[in-house]
Design a protein around this motif. Structure first.
Motif, PDB file in Angstrom:
ATOM      1  N   LEU A 156       0.828  -1.213   0.000  1.00 43.09           N
ATOM      2  CA  LEU A 156       0.000   0.000   0.000  1.00 43.09           C
ATOM      3  C   LEU A 156       0.855   1.253   0.000  1.00 43.09           C
ATOM      4  N   SER A 157       1.906   1.197   0.791  1.00 47.14           N
ATOM      5  CA  SER A 157       2.727   2.396   0.996  1.00 47.14           C
ATOM      6  C   SER A 157       4.076   1.963   1.542  1.00 47.14           C
ATOM      7  N   GLY A 158       5.066   2.843   1.386  1.00 47.34           N
ATOM      8  CA  GLY A 158       6.397   2.559   1.918  1.00 47.34           C
ATOM      9  C   GLY A 158       7.121   1.471   1.144  1.00 47.34           C
ATOM     10  N   THR A 159       8.188   0.950   1.756  1.00 51.08           N
ATOM     11  CA  THR A 159       9.049  -0.042   1.109  1.00 51.08           C
ATOM     12  C   THR A 159       9.389  -1.163   2.087  1.00 51.08           C
ATOM     13  N   PHE A 160       9.322  -2.397   1.623  1.00 54.48           N
ATOM     14  CA  PHE A 160       9.799  -3.539   2.402  1.00 54.48           C
ATOM     15  C   PHE A 160      11.097  -4.031   1.772  1.00 54.48           C
ATOM     16  N   LYS A 161      12.099  -4.306   2.629  1.00 53.71           N
ATOM     17  CA  LYS A 161      13.359  -4.832   2.109  1.00 53.71           C
ATOM     18  C   LYS A 161      13.658  -6.176   2.742  1.00 53.71           C
ATOM     19  N   LEU A 162      14.511  -6.928   2.066  1.00 53.21           N
ATOM     20  CA  LEU A 162      14.973  -8.193   2.637  1.00 53.21           C
ATOM     21  C   LEU A 162      15.540  -7.933   4.020  1.00 53.21           C
ATOM     22  N   ASN A 163      15.276  -8.847   4.932  1.00 56.62           N
ATOM     23  CA  ASN A 163      15.774  -8.783   6.315  1.00 56.62           C
ATOM     24  C   ASN A 163      15.143  -7.687   7.161  1.00 56.62           C
ATOM     25  N   ASP A 164      14.151  -6.983   6.634  1.00 55.44           N
ATOM     26  CA  ASP A 164      13.416  -6.018   7.465  1.00 55.44           C
ATOM     27  C   ASP A 164      12.672  -6.762   8.565  1.00 55.44           C
ATOM     28  N   ARG A 165      12.665  -6.181   9.763  1.00 58.18           N
ATOM     29  CA  ARG A 165      11.824  -6.714  10.832  1.00 58.18           C
ATOM     30  C   ARG A 165      10.392  -6.252  10.569  1.00 58.18           C
ATOM     31  N   VAL A 166       9.464  -7.184  10.602  1.00 58.65           N
ATOM     32  CA  VAL A 166       8.073  -6.815  10.353  1.00 58.65           C
ATOM     33  C   VAL A 166       7.172  -7.340  11.468  1.00 58.65           C
ATOM     34  N   THR A 167       6.023  -6.693  11.596  1.00 64.58           N
ATOM     35  CA  THR A 167       5.007  -7.129  12.548  1.00 64.58           C
ATOM     36  C   THR A 167       3.750  -7.471  11.767  1.00 64.58           C
ATOM     37  N   VAL A 168       3.082  -8.527  12.219  1.00 60.71           N
ATOM     38  CA  VAL A 168       1.836  -8.917  11.565  1.00 60.71           C
ATOM     39  C   VAL A 168       0.678  -8.510  12.467  1.00 60.71           C
ATOM     40  N   LEU A 169      -0.243  -7.742  11.898  1.00 59.32           N
ATOM     41  CA  LEU A 169      -1.379  -7.289  12.699  1.00 59.32           C
ATOM     42  C   LEU A 169      -2.658  -7.935  12.185  1.00 59.32           C
ATOM     43  N   PRO A 170      -3.634  -8.231  13.030  1.00 53.85           N
ATOM     44  CA  PRO A 170      -3.702  -7.775  14.416  1.00 53.85           C
ATOM     45  C   PRO A 170      -2.973  -8.649  15.448  1.00 53.85           C
ATOM     46  N   SER A 171      -2.393  -9.796  15.060  1.00 49.45           N
ATOM     47  CA  SER A 171      -1.848 -10.689  16.092  1.00 49.45           C
ATOM     48  C   SER A 171      -0.660 -10.078  16.828  1.00 49.45           C
ATOM     49  N   GLY A 172       0.121  -9.225  16.154  1.00 51.47           N
ATOM     50  CA  GLY A 172       1.301  -8.637  16.793  1.00 51.47           C
ATOM     51  C   GLY A 172       2.541  -9.500  16.670  1.00 51.47           C
ATOM     52  N   ALA A 173       2.435 -10.632  15.970  1.00 52.49           N
ATOM     53  CA  ALA A 173       3.588 -11.519  15.800  1.00 52.49           C
ATOM     54  C   ALA A 173       4.685 -10.823  15.002  1.00 52.49           C
ATOM     55  N   SER A 174       5.949 -11.129  15.322  1.00 53.61           N
ATOM     56  CA  SER A 174       7.070 -10.506  14.616  1.00 53.61           C
ATOM     57  C   SER A 174       7.845 -11.529  13.811  1.00 53.61           C
ATOM     58  N   SER A 175       8.460 -11.075  12.753  1.00 52.30           N
ATOM     59  CA  SER A 175       9.338 -11.938  11.982  1.00 52.30           C
ATOM     60  C   SER A 175      10.241 -11.066  11.114  1.00 52.30           C
ATOM     61  N   THR A 176      10.955 -11.725  10.204  1.00 46.61           N
ATOM     62  CA  THR A 176      11.889 -11.032   9.324  1.00 46.61           C
ATOM     63  C   THR A 176      11.589 -11.449   7.890  1.00 46.61           C
ATOM     64  N   ILE A 177      11.752 -10.523   6.961  1.00 49.00           N
ATOM     65  CA  ILE A 177      11.488 -10.855   5.557  1.00 49.00           C
ATOM     66  C   ILE A 177      12.627 -11.703   5.001  1.00 49.00           C
ATOM     67  N   GLU A 178      12.274 -12.906   4.574  1.00 46.48           N
ATOM     68  CA  GLU A 178      13.282 -13.842   4.087  1.00 46.48           C
ATOM     69  C   GLU A 178      13.453 -13.721   2.582  1.00 46.48           C
ATOM     70  N   LYS A 179      12.324 -13.531   1.900  1.00 43.72           N
ATOM     71  CA  LYS A 179      12.380 -13.487   0.439  1.00 43.72           C
ATOM     72  C   LYS A 179      11.213 -12.662  -0.085  1.00 43.72           C
ATOM     73  N   ILE A 180      11.469 -11.915  -1.163  1.00 46.52           N
ATOM     74  CA  ILE A 180      10.388 -11.214  -1.859  1.00 46.52           C
ATOM     75  C   ILE A 180      10.334 -11.789  -3.266  1.00 46.52           C
ATOM     76  N   GLU A 181       9.133 -12.181  -3.681  1.00 45.13           N
ATOM     77  CA  GLU A 181       8.997 -12.774  -5.017  1.00 45.13           C
ATOM     78  C   GLU A 181       8.066 -11.945  -5.876  1.00 45.13           C
ATOM     79  N   PHE A 182       8.431 -11.848  -7.150  1.00 46.67           N
ATOM     80  CA  PHE A 182       7.491 -11.319  -8.123  1.00 46.67           C
ATOM     81  C   PHE A 182       7.585 -12.213  -9.352  1.00 46.67           C
TER      82      PHE A 182
END
Lengths: 416, 301
Positions: A245-271
């Motif tokens: 929707l907005s902004g940029t995601f990069k490999l290895n970025d720390r991300v949060t999943v909402l609404p659960s609040g779980a955290s993880s890291t971006i391992e791979k981006i595919e197109f």
């Protein structure tokens, strides 16, 4: 080359359809058979020339009544840009159609009839531009041919408009004197208004930079679909498909999943067959996370260092779009990107008289009404404020009795 | 501000992929209507980009008028084999044999109108709740007003006055049982955009899109492929001509244009300069100013 989406506001009498017809005609975007159909039509201008407005009036009822009822989308391109026009009706009874057309636009064109100046509907249209958060506005003073191309008339109108623009906090406003009927300052600079030193409308539309104002830096991706092939060779494949929707995601970025609040890291981006290092606003991609977290459609992946609001109680502007009035006693569905949950409008704070901009207390909301409400949702939404991030700050209301889209919501604050 | 290359084709592509994934997420039994034309071929590529390495969450549905160009059918079968997805064929001939529709008579007879019945029957038989199609808003002025998610009632009808507002990029696919939604992911593409995309993606097309010599007749000022499906009489003179087709429909209602364009680059420059719009080569739109609107209200795609 990129795309500029703009919408036009004005009523039949302001020559809005003529303006669009003129843009299409003068950029050679009307093809021979369409032109032939135009010439065979019974509608002509007084001087016998083609009525360009017919190009945009698509439905039979509109041709019969000579008005624009619905949003029509038109396309043209020049060497510089591809343009998508949302041609929207200007009458007050079609406010909802205008809100619809404006919701996807990066730029608005408001037409003012030079003979009448700033009138009630100018205020209404300008208010909607501000409400929908459109950052670029072009005010076309039209029908300059009817006022002898007078610079004085033009200046007195824009002086008045500037007061309104300030009141509505409209930032980037550009003024252009035009005659859509005669083609002055639409594509070419007019020789009949040498006192005007600015650009023609088309030239401005080709050059205006919309990126900087429109794009939020907040990284957000609602999950639309989980790709799980479950084949032997892709047994553990689990990709989260969505559009950034907005902004940029990069490999290895720390991300949060909402609404659960779980955290993880971006391992791979595919197109499809590519694996880019980053996914940017507007791109539809598939994201893989390092950890096995529970994610399904309706969840939002966000950058862990810039979390959105998360609340079940939200203050929002509401535009009501249905013939049946708002009922504060029943439950509606709210759709916020890929997330759908139940909700109620728990309170109406005020309604806005969009002709005068006055706020009134109200206990009912009818077709085309606009005002401020409190929305109470069953599940918490992970949202941003509309002015910060349009794409993650908006939602629609659905009446589950009819399944119709009955309201447009722009989030203004989380209620504590 | 990060910089990245995201041009208009990327943006149109990303929007279409988003729409296709919304279909997957919102509907129980969607289908992709495949005509063998360039627009639906583009949809197949977009679906690959939306869902690979997974399977498509929908089958392809072809409404076969029985009057197709053989090249289209060959292309279809080869493509299905390549992508490994399910194909369902709805047959207009079957609808005629069952007496559900009656073949039109006279010189301008075509099966174009008949396919609406077969389409609605196929939707009912498989209980499809969403049908993805390749219609674009630049094709025709009634289409210019149609939503991306376009709800049809249980009779398949489009009601232009009761369209749902469609705001931001939020698509409301909620429907009652019996209704279904027509979905147009490439609504915002123009004919030229589709061609530029096909070139960029190196997508193979049926050969009739490219200039070739074939037997034609002149009908209502347009070139029509001579075929057993066209009601011809002694006045019709068959001659050979170098032509191509800009859309792929029924042989009896799709006109050819004279063309030397044998390569995709030729086609793109031809279209850029063309003075006849794409639907100008469709006899079915010429009946009246409201022709498309009327057909859509009746359930046509």
């Amino acid at each position: 080359m990129n795309i500029l989406k703009f919408f036009t506001a004005g009523s039949v009498d302001d020559g809005k359809s003529t303006l669009i017809g003129r843009l299409l005609y003068d950029t050679d975007s009307i093809l021979a058979d369409q032109l032939e159909a135009l010439q065979n039509s019974n509608r002509k201008n007084d001087d016998g020339t083609i009525d360009l407005a017919i190009l945009t009036d698509g439905l039979r009822a509109e041709r019969e009544q000579g008005i624009t009822i619905d949003v029509a989308y038109k396309y043209f391109q020049t060497d510089k840009r591809k343009f998508i026009i949302a041609d929207t009706p200007g009458h007050i009874q079609y406010t909802r159609n205008m809100v619809t057309g404006a919701s996807t636009a990066n730029l608005a064109i408001i037409l003012i009839d030079a003979r009448n100046g700033v009138v009630e509907q100018t205020i209404r249209h300008s208010y909607l531009v501000s409400l929908l958060g459109i950052k670029h506005l072009v005010v076309c003073i039209n029908k300059m041919d009817m006022v002898d191309y007078s610079g004085e008339v033009y200046n007195s109108i824009i002086d008045k408009y500037k007061v309104l623009a300030q009141q509505l906090k409209l930032a980037a406003v550009t003024y252009i004197p035009v005659s859509a009927l005669k083609g002055d300052n639409i594509v070419q600079n007019s020789e009949r208004m040498d006192w005007y030193e600015g650009e023609s409308l088309l030239h401005f539309l080709e050059q205006v930079d919309t990126d900087n104002l429109d794009k939020s830096q907040l990284a957000r991706m609602p999950v639309q679909w989980v790709i799980r092939p479950q084949t032997d060779e892709l047994h553990d494949y689990r990709g989260y498909a969505g559009r950034v929707l907005s902004g940029t995601f990069k490999l290895n970025d720390r991300v949060t999943v909402l609404p659960s609040g779980a955290s993880s890291t971006i391992e791979k981006i595919e197109f499809f067959d590519q694996t880019p290092d980053a996914a940017h606003a507007g791109q539809s991609v598939t994201i893989h996370l390092k950890d096995d977290v529970d994610i399904s459609r309706g969840d939002t992946i966000v950058n862990a260092s810039a979390l959105p609001q998360a609340s079940k109680l939200i203050e929002a502007d509401l535009c009501w779009m249905d013939g049946r009035a708002l009922d504060t006693s029943i439950m509606y569905l709210i759709q916020h990107n890929s997330k759908v949950t139940k909700c109620k409008i728990s309170e109406i704070l005020h309604k806005v008289d969009i002709n005068t901009l006055e706020k009134h207390p109200a206990d009912e909301f009818k077709l085309n009404d606009i005002g401020r409400v409190i929305v109470k949702t069953a599940d918490a939404l992970a949202f941003d404020l509309y002015d910060d991030n349009r794409a993650n700050g908006s939602a629609i209301l659905i009446d589950s009795r009819t399944n119709l889209t009955v309201g447009a919501l722009m989030f203004r604050a989380a209620v504590e | 501000m990060s910089t990245y290359n995201f041009d208009y084709l990327d943006e149109l592509e990303a929007e279409a992929i988003h729409i296709l994934r919304e279909v997957a997420g919102q509907f129980e039994k969607p289908a992709l209507l495949f005509s063998g034309g360039k627009d639906s071929i583009t949809l197949v590529r977009l679906a690959e980009k939306a869902f690979r390495p997974g399977k498509f969450p929908f089958p392809l549905v072809h409404i076969d008028t029985g009057h197709n160009f053989q090249e289209t059918i060959d292309y279809r079968d080869k493509m299905i084999k390549r992508i490994g997805e399910k194909l369902i064929v709805g047959s207009v001939q079957e609808s005629i044999d069952q007496g559900k529709v009656v073949e039109q008579k006279g010189k301008n007879a075509s099966r174009n109108a008949l396919q609406t019945v077969t389409l609605l029957d196929t939707i009912a038989k498989y209980e499809f709740d969403a049908c993805i199609g390749g219609a674009r808003r630049d094709e025709e002025k009634a289409r210019a007003k149609e939503r991306i998610f376009s709800v049809r009632d249980e009779f398949g009808q489009w009601d232009p006055k009761r369209q749902r507002p469609e705001l931001w990029n939020i698509y409301n696919g909620k429907i009652h049982k019996g209704e279904n939604v027509r979905i147009f992911p490439i609504s915002n593409w123009t004919e030229l955009d589709v061609w530029n995309y096909i070139r960029r993606e190196n997508i193979e097309l049926p050969s009739i899109y490219f200039a070739h010599e074939r037997e034609v007749i002149t009908r209502n000022g347009q070139l029509m492929a001579a075929s057993p499906f066209l009601n011809m009489d002694d006045e019709d003179v068959v001659f050979r001509k170098q032509v191509r087709f800009r859309t792929v429909g029924d042989m009896s209602c799709t006109a050819a244009v004279e063309s030397e364009a044998t390569l995709i680059d030729d086609i793109i420059s031809e279209i850029s300069e063309s003075k006849i719009s794409e639907r100008g080569a469709r006899m079915d739109d010429k009946v009246s100013e409201a022709a498309m609107e009327d057909r859509k209200k009746g359930g046509y795609f």
